[in-house]
Design an enzyme around this catalytic site. Structure first.
Site, short mmCIF file in Angstrom:
data_model
loop_
_atom_site.label_atom_id
_atom_site.label_comp_id
_atom_site.label_asym_id
_atom_site.label_seq_id
_atom_site.Cartn_x
_atom_site.Cartn_y
_atom_site.Cartn_z
N CYS A 128 0.83 -1.20 0.00
CA CYS A 128 0.00 0.00 0.00
C CYS A 128 0.87 1.26 0.00
O CYS A 128 0.63 2.19 -0.77
CB CYS A 128 -0.93 -0.02 1.21
N CYS A 224 -6.13 -3.37 7.42
CA CYS A 224 -7.32 -2.51 7.40
C CYS A 224 -8.51 -3.15 6.71
O CYS A 224 -9.65 -2.94 7.13
CB CYS A 224 -6.97 -1.17 6.75
#
Length: 394
Positions: A128, A224
């Site tokens: 990410c 997440c």
């Protein structure tokens, strides 16, 4: 909710000075602050605003808003976007929310599922940072006319004789340098990390002094986009073939039982094997092609060396390949919770590699290997993703 009142006396001069020192740009310079909705990124934006910078807050929506809005300990969705927007309003700075769901799915979630399908143990936070945040978002920051982008990561950016360097955070308990090994020299020139020299308690104290609503907000936990820590829920939806059954095989060749999919296992795993042969057994290898989970004794987890793929080098001197050819000494960190271990760079069958001075345990393909300089132990030299391992001969 009333917006916090920002007075000169509400935040210590020391924290503001630390932010200026980390940024090293004149007051009034435009800086984009990446705001996830958590306490770290919110304080980052607040410190920069108090220091006199022209701050623009940007928040990324990375995965399904509806599915994530009630998930506690997440980031970049639902309540967190609301918290970031509210904080920006209170700070009096512009704020933008960018819908990056499709990019995040393609570059992070799909890659995560494919890695497990290959029998690897992926680390999506690195991917990410490498793609969505430090590549795509940096382009947005430049489009907004910013001279730098600041994040709430706990790492330090120091300027050495040859230019910007990446270093471990002053607070070793919060250090995130392992997850940022893929930061390139060009990105490091543009990035700023105002919290790198601060302890976490000081950051929370700053949030409280400013009256920020996120001062007591818990830190994000786990991955997440993984609900309640059950990563197989995501993989089964994206790659249902990962749940195909196969054999659990002892490294001596004995078939000990059946499993319900290679994606359920990681290197070093002991629990959940559901086989009993007397001595404790651990997952030592995953053969995705044959759908075999290979188990063995703990000593079989010891790794003599590893090869790397997708390498990045931000050290001084020669490039990665040349450093491997000369056997440059390094400190190699193969897990975020483990201290770096002494070793040296090398080439194994032409691939960049790390050879450990003392065998490391439980090294898993797909994980990151962050490299540090033995002569300056806080400095990050780069690293790569672990492609393969060589078991220690005991």
């Amino acid at each position: 909710m009333n917006a916090p009142v920002l007075t000169t006396a509400s935040l210590s001069d020391g924290l503001i000075a630390a932010a200026r020192e980390a940024v090293r740009l004149p007051a009034g310079t435009r800086i984009v602050a990446a705001m996830s909705g958590g306490v770290d990124s919110t304080v980052t934006a607040a410190l920069l605003a108090k220091a006199g910078y022209d701050v623009i807050g940007v928040t990324l929506q990375l995965y399904d808003h509806g599915a994530a809005i009630q998930k506690k300990g997440a980031c970049c969705a639902g309540q967190d976007i609301h918290d970031a927007r509210t904080a920006a309003e209170g700070l009096g700075i512009p704020h933008y929310v960018l819908d990056y769901e499709s990019r995040f799915r393609d570059q992070v979630m799909e890659d995560f599922a494919d890695a497990y399908l290959r029998g690897e143990t992926p680390i999506p936070c690195v991917r990410c940072n490498q793609t969505v945040k430090f590549r795509d978002l940096l382009d947005v920051a430049r489009d907004l006319g910013a001279d730098a982008m600041a994040t709430g990561h706990y790492v330090r950016r120091d300027v050495g004789a040859a230019g910007p360097e990446l270093h471990r955070a002053a607070d070793s308990n919060r250090d995130q340098s392992y997850f940022l090994f893929a930061t390139t020299a060009e990105q490091l020139d543009y990035l700023r990390f105002p919290l790198g020299g601060l302890p976490k308690p000081a950051v929370r104290a700053a949030a409280a002094e400013l009256g920020l609503a996120v001062a007591d907000k818990p830190d994000s936990q786990d991955i997440c986009f993984v609900p309640e820590g059950r990563y197989t829920t995501v993989i089964d939806r994206l790659r249902p073939q990962g749940a195909l059954p196969g054999d659990i095989v002892h490294m001596d060749g004995r078939v000990l039982g059946q499993h319900e999919g290679v994606t359920r296992y990681t290197i070093g795993q002991r629990r959940g094997l559901n086989v009993a042969v007397g001595d404790p057994l651990f997952v030592v290898r995953i053969d995705a092609d044959t759908r075999q989970v290979i188990v063995g004794p703990r000593e079989a987890l010891l790794t003599h060396s590893l090869t790397l793929k997708e390498v990045n080098w931000i050290g001084d001197g020669p490039a990665f390949a040349a450093a491997c050819e000369t056997g440059r000494p390094v400190l190699a960190r193969v897990r975020s919770t483990r201290e770096p271990a002494l070793g040296r760079l090398a080439l194994i069958d032409g691939a960049p590699a790390v050879v450990f001075d003392t065998p490391e345990e439980g090294v898993a393909p797909g994980q990151a290997c962050a490299l540090y300089a033995p002569e300056a132990e806080t400095r990050v030299l780069g690293g790569g993703f672990i492609a393969s391992t060589v078991r220690a001969n005991l």
